[in-house]
Design a protein around this motif. Structure first.
Motif, mmCIF file in Angstrom:
data_model
loop_
_atom_site.group_PDB
_atom_site.id
_atom_site.type_symbol
_atom_site.label_atom_id
_atom_site.label_comp_id
_atom_site.label_asym_id
_atom_site.label_seq_id
_atom_site.Cartn_x
_atom_site.Cartn_y
_atom_site.Cartn_z
ATOM 1 N N LEU A 270 34.685 -20.535 -36.168
ATOM 2 C CA LEU A 270 33.887 -19.314 -36.259
ATOM 3 C C LEU A 270 34.043 -18.460 -34.998
ATOM 4 C CD1 LEU A 270 31.768 -17.572 -37.724
ATOM 5 C CD2 LEU A 270 30.005 -18.951 -36.597
ATOM 6 N N ALA A 271 34.150 -19.111 -33.842
ATOM 7 C CA ALA A 271 34.295 -18.374 -32.586
ATOM 8 C C ALA A 271 35.531 -17.478 -32.620
ATOM 9 C CB ALA A 271 34.378 -19.352 -31.420
ATOM 10 N N VAL A 272 36.632 -18.008 -33.124
ATOM 11 C CA VAL A 272 37.862 -17.222 -33.197
ATOM 12 C C VAL A 272 37.735 -16.115 -34.234
ATOM 13 C CG1 VAL A 272 40.347 -17.308 -33.637
ATOM 14 C CG2 VAL A 272 39.236 -19.193 -32.413
ATOM 15 N N LYS A 273 37.159 -16.436 -35.387
ATOM 16 C CA LYS A 273 37.022 -15.446 -36.455
ATOM 17 C C LYS A 273 36.085 -14.310 -36.062
ATOM 18 C CE LYS A 273 37.904 -18.685 -40.251
ATOM 19 N NZ LYS A 273 37.315 -19.384 -41.410
ATOM 20 N N SER A 274 35.095 -14.596 -35.228
ATOM 21 C CA SER A 274 34.088 -13.598 -34.870
ATOM 22 C C SER A 274 34.524 -12.675 -33.737
ATOM 23 C CB SER A 274 32.784 -14.293 -34.464
ATOM 24 O OG SER A 274 32.286 -15.083 -35.511
ATOM 25 N N ALA A 275 35.639 -12.973 -33.113
ATOM 26 C CA ALA A 275 36.084 -12.157 -31.983
ATOM 27 C C ALA A 275 36.653 -10.835 -32.474
ATOM 28 C CB ALA A 275 37.127 -12.910 -31.170
ATOM 29 N N ALA A 276 36.216 -9.745 -31.856
ATOM 30 C CA ALA A 276 36.721 -8.416 -32.193
ATOM 31 C C ALA A 276 38.123 -8.222 -31.611
ATOM 32 C CB ALA A 276 35.770 -7.353 -31.641
ATOM 33 N N LYS A 277 38.759 -7.141 -31.967
ATOM 34 C CA LYS A 277 40.069 -6.826 -31.395
ATOM 35 C C LYS A 277 39.962 -6.769 -29.878
ATOM 36 C CE LYS A 277 42.084 -4.293 -35.288
ATOM 37 N NZ LYS A 277 42.706 -3.025 -35.722
ATOM 38 N N GLY A 278 40.924 -7.399 -29.225
ATOM 39 C CA GLY A 278 40.900 -7.450 -27.771
ATOM 40 C C GLY A 278 39.855 -8.390 -27.227
ATOM 41 N N GLY A 279 39.288 -9.222 -28.097
ATOM 42 C CA GLY A 279 38.169 -10.075 -27.710
ATOM 43 C C GLY A 279 38.547 -11.277 -26.870
ATOM 44 N N GLN A 280 37.519 -11.834 -26.237
ATOM 45 C CA GLN A 280 37.657 -13.041 -25.420
ATOM 46 C C GLN A 280 36.870 -14.170 -26.090
ATOM 47 O OE1 GLN A 280 36.808 -12.091 -21.093
ATOM 48 N NE2 GLN A 280 36.248 -10.150 -22.049
ATOM 49 N N VAL A 281 37.475 -15.344 -26.169
ATOM 50 C CA VAL A 281 36.828 -16.519 -26.743
ATOM 51 C C VAL A 281 36.841 -17.626 -25.710
ATOM 52 C CG1 VAL A 281 36.867 -18.232 -28.585
ATOM 53 C CG2 VAL A 281 37.600 -15.875 -29.056
ATOM 54 N N LEU A 282 35.668 -18.139 -25.389
ATOM 55 C CA LEU A 282 35.557 -19.276 -24.474
ATOM 56 C C LEU A 282 35.115 -20.493 -25.276
ATOM 57 C CD1 LEU A 282 35.607 -20.416 -21.549
ATOM 58 C CD2 LEU A 282 33.175 -19.842 -21.413
ATOM 59 N N LEU A 283 35.969 -21.494 -25.368
ATOM 60 C CA LEU A 283 35.632 -22.744 -26.043
ATOM 61 C C LEU A 283 35.089 -23.706 -24.996
ATOM 62 C CD1 LEU A 283 38.705 -23.105 -28.448
ATOM 63 C CD2 LEU A 283 36.470 -22.057 -28.898
ATOM 64 N N PHE A 284 33.766 -23.745 -24.899
ATOM 65 C CA PHE A 284 33.102 -24.535 -23.855
ATOM 66 C C PHE A 284 32.566 -25.862 -24.377
ATOM 67 C CE2 PHE A 284 29.788 -25.838 -20.956
ATOM 68 C CZ PHE A 284 30.319 -25.541 -19.703
ATOM 69 N N GLY A 285 32.132 -25.890 -25.628
ATOM 70 C CA GLY A 285 31.570 -27.111 -26.193
ATOM 71 C C GLY A 285 32.581 -28.248 -26.179
ATOM 72 N N VAL A 286 32.109 -29.452 -25.898
ATOM 73 C CA VAL A 286 32.995 -30.615 -25.795
ATOM 74 C C VAL A 286 33.151 -31.247 -27.176
ATOM 75 C CG1 VAL A 286 33.420 -32.840 -24.687
ATOM 76 C CG2 VAL A 286 32.257 -31.004 -23.419
ATOM 77 N N ALA A 287 34.334 -31.119 -27.741
ATOM 78 C CA ALA A 287 34.627 -31.717 -29.043
ATOM 79 C C ALA A 287 35.114 -33.151 -28.844
ATOM 80 C CB ALA A 287 35.700 -30.903 -29.760
ATOM 81 N N SER A 288 35.014 -33.946 -29.889
ATOM 82 C CA SER A 288 35.589 -35.288 -29.817
ATOM 83 C C SER A 288 37.110 -35.159 -29.767
ATOM 84 C CB SER A 288 35.178 -36.113 -31.039
ATOM 85 O OG SER A 288 35.800 -35.623 -32.206
ATOM 86 N N PRO A 289 37.816 -36.123 -29.174
ATOM 87 C CA PRO A 289 39.279 -36.021 -29.058
ATOM 88 C C PRO A 289 39.982 -35.893 -30.403
ATOM 89 C CG PRO A 289 38.445 -37.734 -27.610
ATOM 90 C CD PRO A 289 37.289 -37.306 -28.457
#
Length: 330
Positions: A237-256
């Protein structure tokens, strides 16, 4: 001393444990408060932390306390000093340490991960990892300097201005810290996605302009998206919600094992910047200042408090307890 010792996957017991003796460059701290981090839960369930974990080990990398012993060459601290501990210990000699990327150190060690941490009554740490705290700062606040330091590292990767629409996915403790930092940048708007209805009032008090409760909203669009959950659907969802020229920070720790699906064409056509953020390289002192100056509130974000004897049951039942931020007080 007494300590909650992780003996294997989902196996924790309160045991009599050897009290640490300081090395020449180390101090021993009587732990007063220790935060329970999502990473502690990852480790408890058999996943790695910031480095590989080898039980038996005393967890707890968010900690603060009082210095009770100092090593033979320690010069900057003395018994009685109140300190917050940055858990991460860098080798200083690998190519990352020498290239101003110490947090990527190939020999990374960490208090509460590769060596005993704050879930025991006492803990040893290098003098260089200990930061004195103001007299008016509580030990609970001082223990939560470490997660704020991690958030600061990620926050500094973003470019924000008065026209930025910001979306924070996840209104838990980490999302609440990001929310406060973003609010102080005077951005145009902040939306938080958080399914728990009872957090709405707190999130609005901390600065959210809008709180959305569903992850499947396709109408959200933001210039900056900060993901604080670490789940497949929230990262996609983070990637899909980013507008043109947007920045996405994946901070949450996912399982490996987590793998996400993204469209390379979407990244290309929207010219997105997607970044990760790992631990807290030398942000501890700044985090202490932000808490001391009341720029960031951590004290009121604590949802549960525990005693040492409660930890084995607490770690086993953590999700069921509904903990937003838990802290151990010795």
């Amino acid at each position: 001393m007494k300590a909650a010792v992780l003996q294997g996957t989902k196996q924790m017991d309160v045991l009599d444990w050897k009290k640490p003796v300081p090395g020449p460059f180390e101090v021993v701290v009587k732990v007063k408060s220790c935060g329970i981090c999502g990473t502690d839960q990852h480790i408890y369930h058999g996943h790695p932390g910031s480095a590989d974990v080898h039980p038996p080990i005393v967890l707890g990398h968010e900690l603060a306390g009082e210095v009770v012993e100092v090593g033979s060459v320690v010069s900057g601290l003395q018994t009685g000093d109140r300190v917050s501990i940055d858990p991460n210990i860098y080798c200083g000699t690998c190519k990352y340490c020498r290239n101003n990327q110490a947090h990527l150190c190939v020999n990374l060690q960490a208090v509460g991960v590769t060596r005993d941490g704050g879930m025991g009554e006492y803990c040893s740490a290098p003098e260089s990892n200990c930061y004195q705290i103001p007299d008016e700062m509580s030990f609970e606040e001082a223990a939560l300097v470490e997660p704020l330091g991690c958030v600061l590292h990620g926050f500094k990767k973003l470019q924000l201005n008065a026209l930025s629409h910001v979306l924070i996915i996840g209104g838990g403790f980490i999302g609440q810290l990001f929310l406060q930092l973003v609010k102080h940048q005077n951005v145009k708007s902040i939306t938080v996605i958080e399914p728990a209805e009872h957090k709405k009032e707190l999130l609005e008090r901390l600065g959210a302009d809008e709180v959305v409760h569903l992850l499947n909203s396709s109408e959200l669009e933001a210039d900056v998206v900060i993901e604080c959950v670490g789940r497949k659907e929230s990262m996609e969802l983070a990637v899909k919600s980013a507008a043109k020229g947007g920045q996405v920070l994946l901070f949450g720790v996912a399982s490996p094992e987590t793998v996400i699906s993204v469209s390379p064409f979407e990244i290309f056509s929207k010219e997105l910047s997607i970044k990760g953020s790992f631990i807290n390289p030398y942000t501890h002192e700044e985090a202490i200042s932000l808490i001391a100056k009341h720029v960031v509130d951590v004290q009121s974000l604590i949802s549960h408090r525990f005693l040492l004897g409660e930890l084995p049951e607490t770690m086993a039942d953590y999700p069921r307890l509904g903990v937003s931020k838990g802290i151990l007080n010795h």
